[in-house]
Design an enzyme around this catalytic site. Structure first.
Site, PDB file in Angstrom:
ATOM      1  N   CYS A   1       0.810  -1.229   0.000  1.00  0.00           N
ATOM      2  CA  CYS A   1       0.000   0.000   0.000  1.00  0.00           C
ATOM      3  C   CYS A   1       0.838   1.271   0.000  1.00  0.00           C
ATOM      4  O   CYS A   1       0.317   2.357  -0.264  1.00  0.00           O
ATOM      5  CB  CYS A   1      -0.929   0.011   1.204  1.00  0.00           C
ATOM      6  SG  CYS A   1      -1.952  -1.451   1.246  1.00  0.00           S
TER       7      CYS A   1
ATOM      8  N   HIS B   1      -4.295   6.681   1.363  1.00  0.00           N
ATOM      9  CA  HIS B   1      -4.495   5.345   0.789  1.00  0.00           C
ATOM     10  C   HIS B   1      -5.934   4.929   1.078  1.00  0.00           C
ATOM     11  O   HIS B   1      -6.462   5.182   2.156  1.00  0.00           O
ATOM     12  CB  HIS B   1      -3.499   4.382   1.422  1.00  0.00           C
ATOM     13  CG  HIS B   1      -3.793   2.950   1.124  1.00  0.00           C
ATOM     14  ND1 HIS B   1      -4.030   2.500  -0.152  1.00  0.00           N
ATOM     15  CD2 HIS B   1      -3.922   1.875   1.946  1.00  0.00           C
ATOM     16  CE1 HIS B   1      -4.278   1.207  -0.095  1.00  0.00           C
ATOM     17  NE2 HIS B   1      -4.227   0.804   1.152  1.00  0.00           N
TER      18      HIS B   1
ATOM     19  N   ASN C   1     -10.097  -1.280  -2.296  1.00  0.00           N
ATOM     20  CA  ASN C   1      -8.685  -1.047  -1.997  1.00  0.00           C
ATOM     21  C   ASN C   1      -7.830  -1.609  -3.148  1.00  0.00           C
ATOM     22  O   ASN C   1      -7.764  -2.823  -3.324  1.00  0.00           O
ATOM     23  CB  ASN C   1      -8.363  -1.748  -0.669  1.00  0.00           C
ATOM     24  CG  ASN C   1      -6.912  -1.614  -0.259  1.00  0.00           C
ATOM     25  OD1 ASN C   1      -6.056  -1.172  -1.028  1.00  0.00           O
ATOM     26  ND2 ASN C   1      -6.623  -2.015   0.964  1.00  0.00           N
TER      27      ASN C   1
HETATM   28  O1  UT7 Z   1      -4.609  -1.727   2.572  1.00  0.00           O
HETATM   29  C1  UT7 Z   1      -4.182  -2.710   3.434  1.00  0.00           C
HETATM   30  C2  UT7 Z   1      -4.393  -2.340   4.834  1.00  0.00           C
HETATM   31  N1  UT7 Z   1      -5.599  -2.943   5.313  1.00  0.00           N
HETATM   32  C3  UT7 Z   1      -6.416  -2.264   6.095  1.00  0.00           C
HETATM   33  O2  UT7 Z   1      -6.188  -1.110   6.365  1.00  0.00           O
HETATM   34  C4  UT7 Z   1      -7.602  -2.996   6.664  1.00  0.00           C
HETATM   35  C5  UT7 Z   1      -7.841  -2.590   8.082  1.00  0.00           C
HETATM   36  N2  UT7 Z   1      -8.923  -3.345   8.694  1.00  0.00           N
HETATM   37  C6  UT7 Z   1     -10.225  -3.206   8.334  1.00  0.00           C
HETATM   38  O3  UT7 Z   1     -10.518  -2.439   7.427  1.00  0.00           O
HETATM   39  C7  UT7 Z   1     -11.266  -3.962   9.109  1.00  0.00           C
HETATM   40  O4  UT7 Z   1     -10.644  -4.647  10.154  1.00  0.00           O
HETATM   41  C8  UT7 Z   1     -12.074  -4.951   8.232  1.00  0.00           C
HETATM   42  C9  UT7 Z   1     -13.017  -4.194   7.323  1.00  0.00           C
HETATM   43  C10 UT7 Z   1     -11.188  -5.834   7.422  1.00  0.00           C
HETATM   44  C11 UT7 Z   1     -12.928  -5.848   9.150  1.00  0.00           C
HETATM   45  O5  UT7 Z   1     -13.778  -5.036   9.948  1.00  0.00           O
HETATM   46  P1  UT7 Z   1     -13.882  -5.253  11.532  1.00  0.00           P
HETATM   47  O6  UT7 Z   1     -14.856  -4.284  12.006  1.00  0.00           O
HETATM   48  O7  UT7 Z   1     -12.491  -5.173  12.095  1.00  0.00           O
HETATM   49  O8  UT7 Z   1     -14.474  -6.698  11.642  1.00  0.00           O
HETATM   50  P2  UT7 Z   1     -13.855  -7.996  12.335  1.00  0.00           P
HETATM   51  O9  UT7 Z   1     -12.765  -8.580  11.495  1.00  0.00           O
HETATM   52  O10 UT7 Z   1     -13.547  -7.713  13.757  1.00  0.00           O
HETATM   53  O11 UT7 Z   1     -15.081  -8.963  12.270  1.00  0.00           O
HETATM   54  C12 UT7 Z   1     -16.316  -8.668  12.940  1.00  0.00           C
HETATM   55  C13 UT7 Z   1     -17.330  -9.712  12.566  1.00  0.00           C
HETATM   56  C14 UT7 Z   1     -16.833 -11.130  12.755  1.00  0.00           C
HETATM   57  O12 UT7 Z   1     -17.906 -11.914  13.166  1.00  0.00           O
HETATM   58  P3  UT7 Z   1     -18.105 -12.298  14.721  1.00  0.00           P
HETATM   59  O13 UT7 Z   1     -16.845 -13.022  15.117  1.00  0.00           O
HETATM   60  O14 UT7 Z   1     -18.256 -10.979  15.431  1.00  0.00           O
HETATM   61  O15 UT7 Z   1     -19.329 -13.135  14.719  1.00  0.00           O
HETATM   62  C15 UT7 Z   1     -16.434 -11.542  11.338  1.00  0.00           C
HETATM   63  O16 UT7 Z   1     -16.495 -12.940  11.144  1.00  0.00           O
HETATM   64  O17 UT7 Z   1     -17.666  -9.581  11.173  1.00  0.00           O
HETATM   65  C16 UT7 Z   1     -17.480 -10.843  10.517  1.00  0.00           C
HETATM   66  N3  UT7 Z   1     -17.057 -10.575   9.150  1.00  0.00           N
HETATM   67  C17 UT7 Z   1     -17.932 -10.401   8.133  1.00  0.00           C
HETATM   68  N4  UT7 Z   1     -19.273 -10.454   8.101  1.00  0.00           N
HETATM   69  C18 UT7 Z   1     -19.870 -10.215   6.905  1.00  0.00           C
HETATM   70  C19 UT7 Z   1     -15.794 -10.419   8.666  1.00  0.00           C
HETATM   71  N5  UT7 Z   1     -15.842 -10.148   7.356  1.00  0.00           N
HETATM   72  C20 UT7 Z   1     -17.152 -10.136   6.993  1.00  0.00           C
HETATM   73  C21 UT7 Z   1     -17.830  -9.912   5.783  1.00  0.00           C
HETATM   74  N6  UT7 Z   1     -19.171  -9.973   5.786  1.00  0.00           N
HETATM   75  N7  UT7 Z   1     -17.170  -9.628   4.649  1.00  0.00           N
END
Ligand code: UT7
Length: 336
Positions: A115, A261, A291
């Protein structure tokens, strides 16, 4: 003293529009979840049948940038290509792009800073230009993520955020005492977080880089500790921005536009809050493209220039964080 000036930019987004709704056909996700957590509404992916790599998207973006700059391929002294999704394992796409441009022996340098490819690429070009090695550098940031994503529910956290796309920037050294060009930059890397966002295989550290068993385990797909990367971004983006601004002898109030980014709309809203700037100072296009990693900033820069949001004498602050982890910021001022 020589300054590195942006002569023109270009972008290429592939034609296959993939909406959040489309993704629900492959994995357990919803449009609402993706919009709320990331701000993404759609992204563009290369055609399903394949045949389009990072160098191909890079070529189209380069043609537009070079046309706008009035450059012919022979005018390029050096190609710098940033990607984490090379067309093939090696050689890198810089060489492939050089050939696609019809060039014979022009040097091509590949960088893989994910990135922050734009920042490492721009500062490398700046160093070559200021040292007198080269004067015209074509920088390309390009990704084809879609062919390497786990489209099942197991990969949903990563897969929903990535899009394909490329941006190109024509850079040229100009003798001037005016405070223009790259006025400040700050680069960082912290390998202890390498596994926070990575694709493990093919891996030279293993006795076999890729086996059927590894494929079955999905070790060729990217994995991410999203929460950790998110937290790192919220701390590092403001911190590194102030470092680059200090180097430029400028304050946030001197900045006309911030191009971050495009990893997550919520990260960039938090970044905006931390810098205490108004919403109209931040550029967002993640809603439309997702992204695109190394493509993200050059694509956004190209759009902002095309829309006339920035132009003559504008000061732009760029900042980003991603796999490595690496993070960086750069302050650029356009000529009058
Ligand atoms: O450019 C590279 C750098 N990358 C980044 O900057 C990414 C930084 N991180 C993020 O943008 C976020 O962490 C994400 C968007 C990837 C994820 O969001 P989050 O709010 O951190 O969600 P999480 O990973 O903590 O997951 C929360 C819940 C989980 O379910 P439970 O365990 O609470 O039941 C996941 O299994 O959301 C679930 N989940 C989804 N649900 C529906 C994870 N991905 C998805 C999805 N659709 N695509």
């Amino acid at each position: 003293m020589k300054k590195t000036m942006i002569r023109a930019t270009g972008r290429c987004l592939p034609s296959r529009l993939v909406t959040n709704e489309d993704l629900t056909r492959w994995m357990d996700t919803t449009d609402e979840w993706i919009r709320q957590r990331t701000g993404i509404e759609q992204r563009y992916w290369v055609p399903e049948e394949g045949g389009v790599g990072a160098a191909d998207l890079g070529l189209e973006a380069s043609k537009i940038a070079m046309d706008r700059a009035g450059w012919k391929p022979e005018d390029i002294d050096l190609i710098i290509f940033a990607t984490l999704s090379p067309d093939i394992f090696f050689p890198g796409p810089g060489c492939l792009l050089q050939h696609k441009l019809g060039l014979e022996t022009t040097p091509a340098l590949d960088i893989r800073q994910q990135c922050t490819g734009f920042f490492y690429g721009m500062t490398t070009a700046d160093a070559y230009i200021k040292s007198g090695y080269y004067n015209r550098v074509l920088f390309v940031g390009s990704e084809v993520h879609s062919t390497g994503l786990d489209k099942s529910t197991a990969g949903r956290d990563v897969t929903v955020i990535f899009g394909d796309g490329a941006g190109a920037v024509c850079l040229e050294g100009v003798e001037t005492d005016a405070p223009v060009g790259i006025r400040g930059a700050s680069l960082h890397a912290q390998g202890k977080h390498a596994d926070a966002l990575m694709t493990e295989a093919p891996a030279s550290r293993l006795s076999q880089r890729l086996t059927h068993e590894m494929l079955d385990q999905g070790r060729h797909f990217p994995v991410m500790d999203g929460r950790n990367v998110y937290k790192l971004a919220l701390t590092r983006l403001p911190e590194v921005s102030y470092q680059a601004l200090e180097q430029a002898g400028a304050g946030v109030e001197d900045v006309d536009l911030i191009i971050p980014h495009q990893a997550n709309m919520r990260i960039n809203q938090g970044f905006q809050k931390a810098l205490n700037v108004s919403e109209d100072k931040m550029y967002h296009n993640i809603q439309r493209y997702g992204n695109t990693t190394a493509g993200s900033i050059p694509i956004a820069l190209d759009e902002a220039l095309e829309k006339g949001i920035i132009g003559k004498s504008s000061t732009v602050l760029f900042a980003g964080l991603g796999a490595g982890v690496t993070w960086a910021a750069l302050v650029y001022q356009f000529e009058d």
